[in-house]
Design a protein around this motif. Structure first.
Motif, short mmCIF file in Angstrom:
data_model
loop_
_atom_site.label_atom_id
_atom_site.label_comp_id
_atom_site.label_asym_id
_atom_site.label_seq_id
_atom_site.Cartn_x
_atom_site.Cartn_y
_atom_site.Cartn_z
N GLY A 1 0.85 -1.46 -0.09
CA GLY A 1 0.06 -0.04 -0.03
C GLY A 1 0.79 1.36 0.02
N ARG A 2 0.37 2.48 -0.03
CA ARG A 2 0.91 3.57 0.13
C ARG A 2 0.68 4.64 1.01
NH1 ARG A 2 -2.82 6.12 0.10
NH2 ARG A 2 -4.21 6.81 -1.42
N VAL A 3 1.42 5.59 1.22
CA VAL A 3 0.86 6.85 1.97
C VAL A 3 1.53 8.01 0.97
CG1 VAL A 3 0.44 6.59 4.40
CG2 VAL A 3 2.97 7.19 3.49
N GLY B 1 0.30 16.37 -2.28
CA GLY B 1 -0.13 16.05 -3.79
C GLY B 1 -1.57 15.31 -3.89
N GLU B 2 -2.57 15.84 -2.91
CA GLU B 2 -3.68 14.81 -2.99
C GLU B 2 -4.84 15.34 -3.82
OE1 GLU B 2 -3.70 11.77 -1.86
OE2 GLU B 2 -2.99 12.44 0.21
N HIS B 3 -5.45 14.62 -4.30
CA HIS B 3 -6.69 14.99 -5.19
C HIS B 3 -6.09 15.69 -6.33
CE1 HIS B 3 -10.27 13.30 -3.80
NE2 HIS B 3 -9.73 13.14 -2.68
N VAL B 4 -4.93 15.46 -7.12
CA VAL B 4 -4.41 16.33 -8.21
C VAL B 4 -3.62 15.31 -9.22
CG1 VAL B 4 -3.58 18.08 -6.80
CG2 VAL B 4 -1.87 16.25 -7.22
N ASP B 5 -3.78 14.05 -9.05
CA ASP B 5 -3.34 13.10 -10.01
C ASP B 5 -4.25 13.04 -11.19
OD1 ASP B 5 -5.35 11.58 -8.56
OD2 ASP B 5 -4.06 9.71 -8.60
N TYR B 6 -5.86 12.95 -10.92
CA TYR B 6 -6.56 13.01 -12.20
C TYR B 6 -6.82 14.55 -12.56
CZ TYR B 6 -9.43 14.49 -8.34
OH TYR B 6 -9.91 15.31 -7.14
N THR C 1 -10.51 6.42 -10.19
CA THR C 1 -9.28 6.84 -9.64
C THR C 1 -8.38 7.46 -10.55
OG1 THR C 1 -8.75 4.68 -9.47
CG2 THR C 1 -9.83 5.50 -7.44
N GLY C 2 -7.42 7.97 -10.14
CA GLY C 2 -6.36 8.63 -10.84
C GLY C 2 -4.94 8.05 -11.17
N GLY C 3 -4.71 6.95 -10.67
CA GLY C 3 -3.56 6.17 -10.98
C GLY C 3 -2.38 6.28 -10.06
N MET C 4 -2.52 7.41 -9.17
CA MET C 4 -1.22 7.41 -8.49
C MET C 4 -1.02 6.27 -7.40
SD MET C 4 -0.65 9.80 -5.02
CE MET C 4 -2.51 9.38 -3.94
N ASP C 5 -2.18 5.58 -7.06
CA ASP C 5 -1.83 4.26 -6.03
C ASP C 5 -1.17 3.34 -6.81
OD1 ASP C 5 -3.28 6.10 -4.50
OD2 ASP C 5 -5.17 5.13 -4.72
N GLN C 6 -1.56 3.07 -7.96
CA GLN C 6 -0.97 1.85 -8.82
C GLN C 6 0.57 2.01 -9.05
OE1 GLN C 6 -3.78 3.48 -9.44
NE2 GLN C 6 -5.47 1.87 -9.07
N GLU D 1 -18.86 10.91 -3.97
CA GLU D 1 -18.19 12.30 -3.77
C GLU D 1 -16.93 12.19 -4.53
OE1 GLU D 1 -18.88 14.62 -2.12
OE2 GLU D 1 -20.80 13.72 -0.98
N TYR D 2 -15.87 11.16 -4.32
CA TYR D 2 -14.79 11.24 -5.04
C TYR D 2 -14.79 11.51 -6.80
CZ TYR D 2 -10.30 9.74 -7.04
OH TYR D 2 -9.00 9.73 -7.81
N ALA D 3 -15.69 10.96 -7.14
CA ALA D 3 -16.05 11.27 -8.70
C ALA D 3 -16.73 12.49 -8.92
CB ALA D 3 -17.28 10.19 -9.30
#
Ligand code: GLA
Length: 362
Positions: free
Chosen positions: A25-27, A31-36, A169-174, A224-226
């Motif tokens: 997993g990650r923390v 840079g939150e809610h900016v990947d998308y 989701t925006g792709g940062m996590d993967q 909400e995220y969408a």
């Protein structure tokens, strides 16, 4: 651990697994809610991984099992997998097979120990990425061997989540799960898809990075995220730019809708904060990033409105107890906060936020 997972695999499928694969997993440091929105993020890998045992099949079938109480077994044909099917947790592993073009003739898969779900620590991505590593190895794709190949696996995992699970989701996590390396943060530029590893010498600086799980489940599939993502797209369209990365901060005032304006201001200001954190890290001044973490939290709370009372309480308690900075991490609406703290203040701060739900990442 591996041996008990292998034994459980044998009990479930009456055969040996061909291997065991894991992904963390990650923390996200900032840079939150900016990947998308084509932005910059700075995630690091957690010590927690999701582990899968798998064996290939040649009859077009998928058999999916998990150690987790709530995860129902799923058996089905690969060619039935697609947007919206299968339902539930099986959509993640099945979706990865689908997104990789089902290179294996079939798969038996057992999910063992995993990143805590619902804590905003990218448990979905860790599962997808562990499955992608299994498929890569079982089918000899060779993608895991290079950074470019890992980025391709990450893109397939993101497609699984976006199209089969239905979470935009925006792709940062993967990318974080597949590309982070120990003791470094990963600077991801989501505009040109470049990555850079930045050393994080926390211990040398006398610091700890803590993660505190609020225990309030974070949900990403709900609307909400969408909606935040849609707002970023609408704001970019209104300003005539392809995404908010391209929007100069002074132009945000042109947005007439106050909600859209606030949300866009979060994205643009957060990208600036990432740049400031990167500059401090490169100057060896990690101890000075605290105010930027706090500002990020305030922006997520007040402008983007994705925090929660539990997250605000943890952040406030940590700062009141002497943390250098703290912020929510991940998608928000519950989940976890990260806390930067001097080593000597760590026990006090951990006690203040509830030590039972707090662990040290670095
Ligand atoms: C979730 C998503 C990511 C990212 C974060 C917020 O973790 O999966 O793509 O948008 O939220 O930064």
């Amino acid at each position: 651990m591996n041996s008990s997972l292998r034994a459980a695999f044998r009990a479930a499928f009456h055969r040996d697994p061909h291997g065991v694969w894991a992904s963390p997993g990650r923390v996200n440091l900032i840079g939150e809610h900016v990947d998308y929105a084509g932005g910059l993020c700075l995630p690091l890998a957690l010590p927690h991984c999701t582990v899968v045992a798998a064996a290939s099949r040649d009859d077009g079938k998928l058999r999916l099992r998990s150690w987790h109480r709530d995860a129902q077994p799923w058996d089905g044909a690969i060619d039935t997998v697609g947007p919206g099917h299968p339902p539930g947790w099986a959509a993640y592993p099945a979706g990865v097979m689908w997104a990789l073009g089902a290179p294996a003739g079939g798969l038996d898969l057992l999910v063992g120990e995993s990143v805590p779900p619902g804590a905003g620590l990218a448990s979905s991505a860790a599962l997808e990425c562990a499955v992608s590593l299994a498929v890569d190895a079982l089918c000899g794709l060779g993608l895991a061997a290079t950074t470019a190949g890992r980025a391709q696996l990450a893109a397939a995992c993101r497609r699984a989540e976006n199209e089969v699970v239905g979470a935009p989701t925006g792709g940062m996590d993967q990318l974080a799960s597949l590309c982070c390396i120990p003791e470094h943060a990963l600077l991801l530029d989501c505009r040109d898809h470049t990555m850079r590893h930045l050393p994080l010498n926390l211990r040398a600086a006398g610091l700890n990075l803590l993660v505190a799980d609020t225990g309030a489940p974070h949900r990403i599939v709900d609307g909400e995220y969408a909606e935040r993502r849609r707002s970023a797209e609408l704001a970019a369209a209104a300003l005539g730019v392809p995404n908010l990365r391209e929007a100069a901060s002074h132009r945000i005032a042109e947005l007439t809708d106050p909600v859209l304006r606030r949300r866009a201001r979060h994205v643009v200001s957060e990208i600036t904060r990432v740049q400031a954190v990167v500059a401090l890290l490169e100057a060896g001044r990690i101890g000075d990033i605290g105010p930027l973490l706090n500002a990020s939290h305030a922006s997520l709370r007040d402008d983007l409105e994705v925090s929660s009372p539990e997250l605000d309480d943890v952040v406030d308690a940590a700062c009141a107890a002497g943390a250098l900075g703290a912020r929510m991490t991940g998608g928000g609406f519950g989940g976890s906060a990260l806390i930067l703290v001097e080593q000597r203040a760590t026990p006090t701060v951990a006690r203040a936020v509830g030590a039972h739900r707090c662990f040290t990442v670095l």
